[in-house]
Motif scaffolding. Structure first.
Motif, PDB file in Angstrom:
ATOM      1  N   ASP A  97      44.255  58.132 103.366  1.00 13.16           N
ATOM      2  CA  ASP A  97      44.883  58.961 104.635  1.00 13.16           C
ATOM      3  C   ASP A  97      44.284  60.441 104.463  1.00 13.16           C
ATOM      4  O   ASP A  97      44.515  60.774 105.684  1.00 13.16           O
ATOM      5  CB  ASP A  97      46.521  58.904 104.307  1.00 13.16           C
ATOM      6  N   SER A  98      43.994  60.855 103.402  1.00 13.36           N
ATOM      7  CA  SER A  98      43.616  62.368 103.568  1.00 13.36           C
ATOM      8  C   SER A  98      42.199  62.507 103.923  1.00 13.36           C
ATOM      9  O   SER A  98      41.496  63.452 104.109  1.00 13.36           O
ATOM     10  CB  SER A  98      43.547  62.896 102.039  1.00 13.36           C
ATOM     11  N   GLY A  99      41.388  61.423 104.467  1.00 14.72           N
ATOM     12  CA  GLY A  99      40.067  61.422 104.634  1.00 14.72           C
ATOM     13  C   GLY A  99      40.112  62.051 106.215  1.00 14.72           C
ATOM     14  O   GLY A  99      40.978  62.106 106.966  1.00 14.72           O
ATOM     15  N   ARG A 100      38.818  62.450 106.614  1.00 13.63           N
ATOM     16  CA  ARG A 100      38.387  63.058 107.922  1.00 13.63           C
ATOM     17  C   ARG A 100      38.377  62.014 108.779  1.00 13.63           C
ATOM     18  O   ARG A 100      38.379  62.333 110.113  1.00 13.63           O
ATOM     19  CB  ARG A 100      37.318  63.963 107.815  1.00 13.63           C
ATOM     20  N   ASP A 101      37.938  60.881 108.381  1.00 16.12           N
ATOM     21  CA  ASP A 101      37.590  59.780 109.529  1.00 16.12           C
ATOM     22  C   ASP A 101      38.602  58.699 109.398  1.00 16.12           C
ATOM     23  O   ASP A 101      38.875  58.070 108.343  1.00 16.12           O
ATOM     24  CB  ASP A 101      36.071  59.510 109.376  1.00 16.12           C
ATOM     25  N   THR A 102      39.188  58.179 110.487  1.00 11.84           N
ATOM     26  CA  THR A 102      40.234  57.139 110.504  1.00 11.84           C
ATOM     27  C   THR A 102      39.399  55.586 110.653  1.00 11.84           C
ATOM     28  O   THR A 102      40.204  54.897 110.242  1.00 11.84           O
ATOM     29  CB  THR A 102      41.318  57.305 111.654  1.00 11.84           C
ATOM     30  N   GLU A 103      38.175  55.835 111.041  1.00 11.90           N
ATOM     31  CA  GLU A 103      37.389  54.675 111.331  1.00 11.90           C
ATOM     32  C   GLU A 103      37.301  53.857 109.776  1.00 11.90           C
ATOM     33  O   GLU A 103      37.668  52.515 109.752  1.00 11.90           O
ATOM     34  CB  GLU A 103      36.173  54.928 111.648  1.00 11.90           C
ATOM     35  N   ALA A 104      37.057  54.455 108.722  1.00 15.21           N
ATOM     36  CA  ALA A 104      36.936  53.790 107.616  1.00 15.21           C
ATOM     37  C   ALA A 104      38.241  53.201 107.028  1.00 15.21           C
ATOM     38  O   ALA A 104      38.229  52.138 106.376  1.00 15.21           O
ATOM     39  CB  ALA A 104      36.351  54.778 106.428  1.00 15.21           C
ATOM     40  N   ASN A 105      39.291  54.197 107.375  1.00 16.91           N
ATOM     41  CA  ASN A 105      40.686  53.398 106.972  1.00 16.91           C
ATOM     42  C   ASN A 105      41.069  52.296 107.549  1.00 16.91           C
ATOM     43  O   ASN A 105      41.829  51.542 106.833  1.00 16.91           O
ATOM     44  CB  ASN A 105      41.818  54.693 107.107  1.00 16.91           C
ATOM     45  N   SER A 106      40.597  52.114 108.639  1.00 13.43           N
ATOM     46  CA  SER A 106      41.214  50.754 109.324  1.00 13.43           C
ATOM     47  C   SER A 106      40.111  49.684 109.336  1.00 13.43           C
ATOM     48  O   SER A 106      40.239  48.575 109.707  1.00 13.43           O
ATOM     49  CB  SER A 106      40.953  51.078 110.893  1.00 13.43           C
ATOM     50  N   PHE A 107      38.941  49.967 108.834  1.00 15.84           N
ATOM     51  CA  PHE A 107      37.763  49.121 108.648  1.00 15.84           C
ATOM     52  C   PHE A 107      38.172  47.928 107.641  1.00 15.84           C
ATOM     53  O   PHE A 107      38.106  46.850 107.476  1.00 15.84           O
ATOM     54  CB  PHE A 107      36.579  49.656 108.014  1.00 15.84           C
ATOM     55  N   LYS A 108      38.860  48.505 106.426  1.00 16.18           N
ATOM     56  CA  LYS A 108      39.642  47.668 105.466  1.00 16.18           C
ATOM     57  C   LYS A 108      40.950  48.271 105.048  1.00 16.18           C
ATOM     58  O   LYS A 108      40.775  49.346 104.745  1.00 16.18           O
ATOM     59  CB  LYS A 108      38.460  47.446 104.277  1.00 16.18           C
ATOM     60  N   THR A 109      41.746  47.284 104.658  1.00 19.40           N
ATOM     61  CA  THR A 109      43.036  47.535 104.057  1.00 19.40           C
ATOM     62  C   THR A 109      43.180  47.994 102.748  1.00 19.40           C
ATOM     63  O   THR A 109      42.346  47.493 102.015  1.00 19.40           O
ATOM     64  CB  THR A 109      43.999  46.759 104.728  1.00 19.40           C
ATOM     65  N   VAL A 110      43.885  48.684 102.186  1.00 19.90           N
ATOM     66  CA  VAL A 110      44.256  48.764 100.832  1.00 19.90           C
ATOM     67  C   VAL A 110      44.548  47.322 100.221  1.00 19.90           C
ATOM     68  O   VAL A 110      44.016  47.195  99.118  1.00 19.90           O
ATOM     69  CB  VAL A 110      45.686  49.763 100.521  1.00 19.90           C
ATOM     70  N   GLN A 111      45.129  46.342 100.771  1.00 18.01           N
ATOM     71  CA  GLN A 111      45.084  45.031 100.224  1.00 18.01           C
ATOM     72  C   GLN A 111      43.536  44.311 100.212  1.00 18.01           C
ATOM     73  O   GLN A 111      43.483  43.869  99.190  1.00 18.01           O
ATOM     74  CB  GLN A 111      46.149  44.114 101.242  1.00 18.01           C
ATOM     75  N   ASP A 112      42.800  44.723 101.014  1.00 23.05           N
ATOM     76  CA  ASP A 112      41.447  44.365 100.676  1.00 23.05           C
ATOM     77  C   ASP A 112      40.739  44.934  99.345  1.00 23.05           C
ATOM     78  O   ASP A 112      40.291  44.106  98.431  1.00 23.05           O
ATOM     79  CB  ASP A 112      40.401  44.714 101.804  1.00 23.05           C
ATOM     80  N   ILE A 113      41.091  46.113  99.186  1.00 22.44           N
ATOM     81  CA  ILE A 113      40.586  46.706  97.970  1.00 22.44           C
ATOM     82  C   ILE A 113      41.322  46.199  96.685  1.00 22.44           C
ATOM     83  O   ILE A 113      40.572  45.972  95.720  1.00 22.44           O
ATOM     84  CB  ILE A 113      41.017  48.470  97.820  1.00 22.44           C
ATOM     85  N   PHE A 114      42.567  45.692  96.593  1.00 22.98           N
ATOM     86  CA  PHE A 114      43.224  45.172  95.622  1.00 22.98           C
ATOM     87  C   PHE A 114      42.972  43.639  95.708  1.00 22.98           C
ATOM     88  O   PHE A 114      43.768  43.222  94.895  1.00 22.98           O
ATOM     89  CB  PHE A 114      44.553  45.648  95.404  1.00 22.98           C
ATOM     90  N   ALA A 115      42.271  43.110  96.379  1.00 27.11           N
ATOM     91  CA  ALA A 115      41.796  41.533  96.424  1.00 27.11           C
ATOM     92  C   ALA A 115      41.286  41.169  95.124  1.00 27.11           C
ATOM     93  O   ALA A 115      40.842  41.937  94.265  1.00 27.11           O
ATOM     94  CB  ALA A 115      41.124  41.124  97.474  1.00 27.11           C
ATOM     95  N   ASN A 116      41.118  39.866  94.843  1.00 28.06           N
ATOM     96  CA  ASN A 116      40.281  39.302  93.951  1.00 28.06           C
ATOM     97  C   ASN A 116      39.325  38.470  94.302  1.00 28.06           C
ATOM     98  O   ASN A 116      39.312  37.485  94.829  1.00 28.06           O
ATOM     99  CB  ASN A 116      41.375  38.476  93.371  1.00 28.06           C
ATOM    100  N   PRO A 117      37.968  38.842  93.818  1.00 34.09           N
ATOM    101  CA  PRO A 117      37.747  40.183  93.101  1.00 34.09           C
ATOM    102  C   PRO A 117      38.069  41.398  93.921  1.00 34.09           C
ATOM    103  O   PRO A 117      37.718  41.455  95.388  1.00 34.09           O
ATOM    104  CB  PRO A 117      36.242  40.003  92.778  1.00 34.09           C
ATOM    105  N   GLY A 118      38.362  42.409  93.314  1.00 40.25           N
ATOM    106  CA  GLY A 118      38.796  43.612  93.969  1.00 40.25           C
ATOM    107  C   GLY A 118      37.744  44.726  94.080  1.00 40.25           C
ATOM    108  O   GLY A 118      36.496  44.653  93.451  1.00 40.25           O
ATOM    109  N   TYR A 119      38.099  45.885  94.402  1.00 37.78           N
ATOM    110  CA  TYR A 119      37.080  47.170  94.470  1.00 37.78           C
ATOM    111  C   TYR A 119      37.712  48.238  93.805  1.00 37.78           C
ATOM    112  O   TYR A 119      37.653  49.479  94.056  1.00 37.78           O
ATOM    113  CB  TYR A 119      37.013  47.408  96.149  1.00 37.78           C
ATOM    114  N   THR A 120      38.865  48.061  92.932  1.00 40.43           N
ATOM    115  CA  THR A 120      39.670  49.276  92.529  1.00 40.43           C
ATOM    116  C   THR A 120      38.770  50.234  91.716  1.00 40.43           C
ATOM    117  O   THR A 120      38.813  51.221  91.569  1.00 40.43           O
ATOM    118  CB  THR A 120      40.836  48.696  91.768  1.00 40.43           C
ATOM    119  N   LYS A 121      38.118  49.549  90.594  1.00 38.59           N
ATOM    120  CA  LYS A 121      37.159  50.213  89.890  1.00 38.59           C
ATOM    121  C   LYS A 121      36.173  51.321  90.748  1.00 38.59           C
ATOM    122  O   LYS A 121      35.672  52.306  90.333  1.00 38.59           O
ATOM    123  CB  LYS A 121      36.223  49.487  88.861  1.00 38.59           C
ATOM    124  N   ILE A 122      35.307  50.641  91.786  1.00 34.25           N
ATOM    125  CA  ILE A 122      34.530  51.271  92.523  1.00 34.25           C
ATOM    126  C   ILE A 122      35.283  52.162  93.280  1.00 34.25           C
ATOM    127  O   ILE A 122      34.581  53.466  93.368  1.00 34.25           O
ATOM    128  CB  ILE A 122      33.893  50.063  93.737  1.00 34.25           C
TER     129      ILE A 122
END
Length: 748
Positions: A97-122
Motif C-alpha cells: 500500500d505504501s508503493g508509488r504505483d497502484t497497478e502492481a498492487n492490483s496485479f496480484k493480491t496478497v492472497q496470491d503471495i501467500f498461495a502454495n507455492p508462495g512468494y513470501t520469501k521473494i
C-alpha cells in the motif's frame, strides 16, 4: 543434469526437510529452470520496474532478526520463526500500500503471495533491498519461492538454479542484482529433519548459510580435534530442526545443542559412506549406550555428521571429578548400569544381525576397533545429579575404524594392519598373525574397565599412578618406554606376549583398597581372567561377558552389602540376617521426627518379615504430590515413585526381600545401614526414674537445672534453653567437684 554422486542412491539417502521451499536449497543440483519471461514468444509484460518501494519497516525488522552463522564466514541467516512473524499478510499489505504505483498492487493480491507455492520469501528479499513493488514481475513469471536461489547465468551454483526474470536483469542496476543474490541466502538456511527413526542426508549449496550458532556463554567453543575429524558444539535454531526426539537428543544445557563432526578434507566419499553405514546397521539396537546419528550433510566439499552433544568423554569425567563419588547405593548402581550398558552396546556391534532386520543375507560380525576412554561419550542433561540414579549415560561413539565382516571372510583383516590407540591395543597388534575380530574389542574394553574401577575406587590420582606404573617398567624396546598393558617376550623361535606384572600387582592393590567392594572385586576378577588374556581365543565372548555383568548387576539389586561394604567375603557370617522383629525404616533413620507423638504406628509397631515392612511403608510413607524435593533430606518426605515401583515389583529375582536392599532403595545416599531390629519405646517416666537412681552429682544436676533455669545468666556458647542448661550444668559440676571457677583448675 543431475550432479548427485553415484553412491547416494545406493544408500537410500533422502533429503527430508520442512517444506519444498527449503528442500530446494539442500537437495542436489537439478536442471536450471528457465523462467517464462526469457521465452522470446512470451508477450512483453507491461509494468514499470521501480527503483524503490515499500515502507522499509519489514526490511529493517528482518535485518534485526538475522543471526550470525557459525560456519557462515560472517554471513547471517533469518530464523524461520522470525521470518513467519515478520512476513504476515498484514505486513505485506502495508508494504504494498505504501508503493508509488497502484497497478502492481492490483496485479496480484496478497492472497496470491501467500498461495502454495508462495512468494513470501521473494517478497522478504525485495523488502530487504527496497524493491517490493517488483513482486509483480515474479508473480507474472510464476517464479515462486520453490525456484530460489536465483542466478543470472547457468552453472553458478551446486544447488538448484533458476534465472532472474529477464525484465529485472535488464531493468535493475548492478548493485540491486548483487544485493538480491546476497540477501536471498539469508532466507534459505536449511531445515534438518532429526527424527529418531529416520536418517536424512543433505547436499547443501556452497553459498547457503547454515542455521548454526555458538553459545555465547560457553568458553569451550573451540573445536575438538581428532585424528580423522574435528567436532564443534553448536546451537541449531529451533525453527530449523524438525521432529527431533527430545529424550534422544536432549542436550546438556536444555537447548538445541548438537555436535557437528566434520571429516578432514582428505576423507573420501567411501570412508564417509562406511561410517554412515555403521550407524544405519546399528539403528535397530534398543540399547541407549550407542551414540545416535541424527543426520548427515555435504557442504563445500566436506562431509558432516550431526550428533547429540556430550558433556565430555569418559576420560574428561575421570579427570574433572575429584575426589571420586562417595560409594552410595546411587553411585554404585550407576556404575554397574554403565558397565552393563557399554557391554550391551559392544554386543550390538559384534552381532549386528541381532539388532537390524535390513542387513544383507548372511551371518555378519562386527568390530569397533577403538573403544577408548576418549571414544566413550558422557551424555548428561541439566537435571542429572553428579553421580546417582541420574548421573548421565556413557555411550560408545566414533565408528571410523568399525568393520563388519562375514564369518568366512573375517581372516582378511590382520590385527597388525589395523589402526589403533597405542595404550589400549591388544597383543595381536604386535605379535602373531591373528585376525582383528570381536575379541580385539574385549581386550580394549578390559583395559578401559580396569581404569574405570581404578578411578571409582581411588580417583584421578590413582589413575595417574596407574599410568606411570605402566610406563616406567615397560621393557619391550630398549630406551623406549611405552604405555600399554602387555609386554612381548622373545623366545627361541617366536615372540610371545604376557600381561605386565605391574598390571597384575595393581589389580591386587585395588582389591585391598578400603573402598573396594565385593562388586568391584568380582569386576576385577572378570577383567583379569576373562578379558585381559593374551591369546584372543582365551578371551571371554561378548555374550558371556554380558551375562556376567548382568548377574553382578542383579546382585546389587538384592544385596546392598555387595556394593556398599568392603572387605566382607560373600560367606561372611556377619552378613546373616538374624533379626526376629523388624522396625519401620523411617523410624529407625530418624526417631526424633518419627516419634510416638507424631507417628504412633511407626514407633510402636514391629513386623515379622520384610514383606510386612514394605506393606507398612507403602501405606504410611507415600510422598505427597506437593512435597518439596529440595528439602535438606528429600528421602524423609516419603517413598518416591521410582522406589514405589521397586517395592511393588513381584517378578522373580526382582523382589525386595532383605532389609539392606530395602534400605538402599529408600535411602540411596546412605553409606551406613543400621540393623533392622525393632527397639521398644521407653516411656519418659522410666527414663526419669532411672536417671534419678544415678549418682548424687547427676541428681543434683537434674534438680538444679529444673529449679534454677530462669535465674541463671546465659553462657558464652550461645542463647536459648540449651545454652542455659549448659551454663547451669557447668556451675553444678564446678561446685560438686570443687572448682573455684568455671574455667579455673581444681582445688584438689
Amino acid at each position: 543434469m543431475d550432479n548427485s554422486p553415484p553412491w547416494i542412491p545406493d544408500m537410500n539417502i533422502t533429503a527430508s526437510v520442512e517444506d519444498a521451499t527449503v528442500a530446494e536449497t539442500v537437495t542436489d543440483c537439478q536442471t536450471p529452470v528457465e523462467c517464462p519471461a526469457m521465452d522470446r514468444n512470451t508477450p512483453t509484460i507491461k509494468t514499470t520496474v521501480h527503483r524503490r518501494g515499500g515502507t522499509g519497516t519489514m526490511g529493517n525488522e528482518l535485518r534485526a532478526a538475522a543471526r550470525l552463522s557459525t560456519f557462515g564466514d560472517g554471513k547471517k541467516f533469518i530464523p524461520l520463526d522470525k521470518f513467519r512473524q515478520i512476513v504476515s499478510p498484514e505486513s505485506v499489505q502495508r508494504e504494498l500500500d505504501s508503493g508509488r504505483d497502484t497497478e502492481a498492487n492490483s496485479f496480484k493480491t496478497v492472497q496470491d503471495i501467500f498461495a502454495n507455492p508462495g512468494y513470501t520469501k521473494i517478497f522478504a528479499i525485495l523488502s530487504l533491498i527496497n524493491q517490493v513493488q517488483d513482486i509483480a514481475v515474479f508473480l507474472q513469471a510464476e517464479l515462486t519461492d520453490d525456484d530460489l536461489p536465483f542466478h543470472r547465468t547457468f552453472g553458478q551454483s551446486s544447488g538448484r538454479t533458476a534465472l532472474f526474470p529477464d525484465l529485472l536483469v535488464r531493468g535493475w542496476p548492478e548493485p540491486i542484482l548483487q544485493a538480491f543474490e546476497k540477501y536471498q541466502w539469508m532466507l534459505l538456511a536449511p531445515v534438518f529433519d532429526l527424527s529418531p527413526h529416520k536418517l536424512s542426508h543433505y547436499k547443501i549449496d556452497d553459498d547457503a548459510c547454515l542455521p548454526f550458532m555458538l553459545d555465547a556463554n560457553d568458553r569451550n567453543s573451540a573445536p575438538r580435534e581428532g585424528g580423522f575429524s574435528e567436532v564443534w558444539k553448536v546451537i541449531i535454531d529451533r525453527s530449523h530442526v524438525k521432529s527431533y526426539n527430545r529424550d534422544e537428543v536432549a542436550q546438556a544445557q536444555g537447548v538445541n545443542t548438537y555436535a557437528i563432526k566434520r571429516l578432514h578434507p582428505e576423507a573420501s566419499a567411501d570412508s564417509f559412506i562406511a561410517e554412515r553405514k555403521v550407524f544405519e546397521w546399528l539403528s535397530g539396537s534398543s540399547t541407549q549406550h550407542l551414540i545416535r546419528l541424527l543426520a548427515t550433510y555435504e557442504h563445500k566439499g566436506r562431509y558432516h555428521f550431526i550428533l547429540p552433544w556430550a558433556n565430555g568423554t569418559l576420560f574428561d569425567m575421570w579427570e574433572n571429578t575429584s575426589p571420586p563419588p562417595t560409594i552410595t547405593a546411587s553411585s554404585a548402581l550407576w556404575f554397574a548400569d554403565q558397565v552393563q550398558g557399554l557391554v550391551e552396546g559392544l554386543l550390538a556391534i559384534h552381532r549386528p544381525r541381532t539388532v537390524h532386520d535390513k542387513m544383507e543375507k548372511g551371518e555378519f560380525y562386527g568390530r569397533h576397533g577403538d573403544i577408548t576412554p576418549t571414544n566413550i561419550l558422557w551424555l548428561k542433561d541439566r537435571h542429572d545429579d553428579a553421580f546417582g540414579t541420574h548421573g548421565g549415560r556413557l555411550v560408545i561413539s566414533d565408528f571410523g575404524l568399525t568393520e563388519f565382516y562375514q564369518k568366512d571372510t573375517m581372516r582378511g583383516t590382520k590385527a597388525q594392519t589395523v589402526a589403533y590407540t597405542a595404550t589400549y591395543r591388544p597383543p595381536e597388534c604386535d605379535i602373531g598373525d591373528q585376525p582383528a575380530t570381536g575379541s580385539y574389542d574385549i581386550w580394549v574394553l578390559g583395559c578401559v574397565l580396569l581404569e574405570f574401577v581404578t578411578w571409582y575406587v581411588g580417583g584421578w590420582d590413582s589413575l595417574l599412578e596407574f599410568e606411570n606404573l605402566r610406563v616406567q617398567n615397560d621393557t619391550d624396546v630398549e630406551g623406549l618406554k611405552e604405555d600399554k598393558f602387555f609386554v612381548t617376550v622373545q623366545g627361541k623361535s617366536i615372540r610371545t606376549a604376557r600381561v605386565k606384572q605391574d598390571i597384575i600387582e595393581w589389580s591386587d592393590r585395588i582389591r585391598d583398597h578400603t573402598r573396594c567392594t565385593r562388586y568391584m572385586d568380582d569386576m576385577i576378577s572378570m577383567i583379569m581372567s576373562g578379558m585381559l588374556q593374551v591369546d584372543p581365543r582365551d578371551r571371554i565372548t561378548t555374550e558371556d561377558l554380558l551375562r556376567d555383568v548382568r548377574e553382578m548387576r542383579e546382585k546389587c539389586n538384592h544385596d546392598a552389602l555387595y556394593f556398599s561394604q568392603a572387605g566382607l567375603p560373600p560367606d561372611d557370617p556377619t552378613l546373616t540376617d538374624s533379626v526376629t522383629a523388624y522396625t519401620c525404616p523411617f523410624r529407625k533413620r530418624n526417631p526424633l521426627k518419627f516419634s510416638v507423638t507424631d507417628h504412633t504406628t511407626c514407633a510402636l509397631s514391629s513386623y515379622p518379615d520384610i514383606p510386612q515392612v514394605k506393606k507398612h511403608v507403602l501405606s504410611a510413607h507415600m510422598r505427597p504430590n506437593d512435597a518439596d524435593p529440595h528439602t535438606a533430606d528429600e528421602f524423609e518426605l516419603g517413598v518416591s515413585a521410582e522406589a514405589c515401583d521397586k517395592l511393588r515389583n513381584r517378578k522373580t529375582g526382582h523382589q525386595i526381600l532383605e532389609w539392606n536392599t530395602l534400605w538402599a532403595v529408600l535411602f540411596p545416599n546412605d553409606t551406613v545401614i543400621p540393623t533392622g531390629e525393632y527397639e521398644p519405646v521407653i516411656e519418659d517416666h522410666e527414663v526419669h526414674r532411672k536417671f534419678l537412681k544415678g549418682s548424687g552429682l547427676f541428681r543434683a544436676l537434674f534438680r538444679t537445672i529444673e529449679s534454677t533455669r530462669e535465674n541463671t545468666a546465659r553462657s558464652d556458647i550461645g542463647s536459648g534453653p540449651i545454652a542455659d542448661d549448659w551454663h547451669i550444668a557447668r556451675a553444678v559440676i564446678s561446685q560438686q567437684l570443687g572448682f573455684r571457677t568455671l574455667t579455673g583448675s581444681s582445688s584438689q
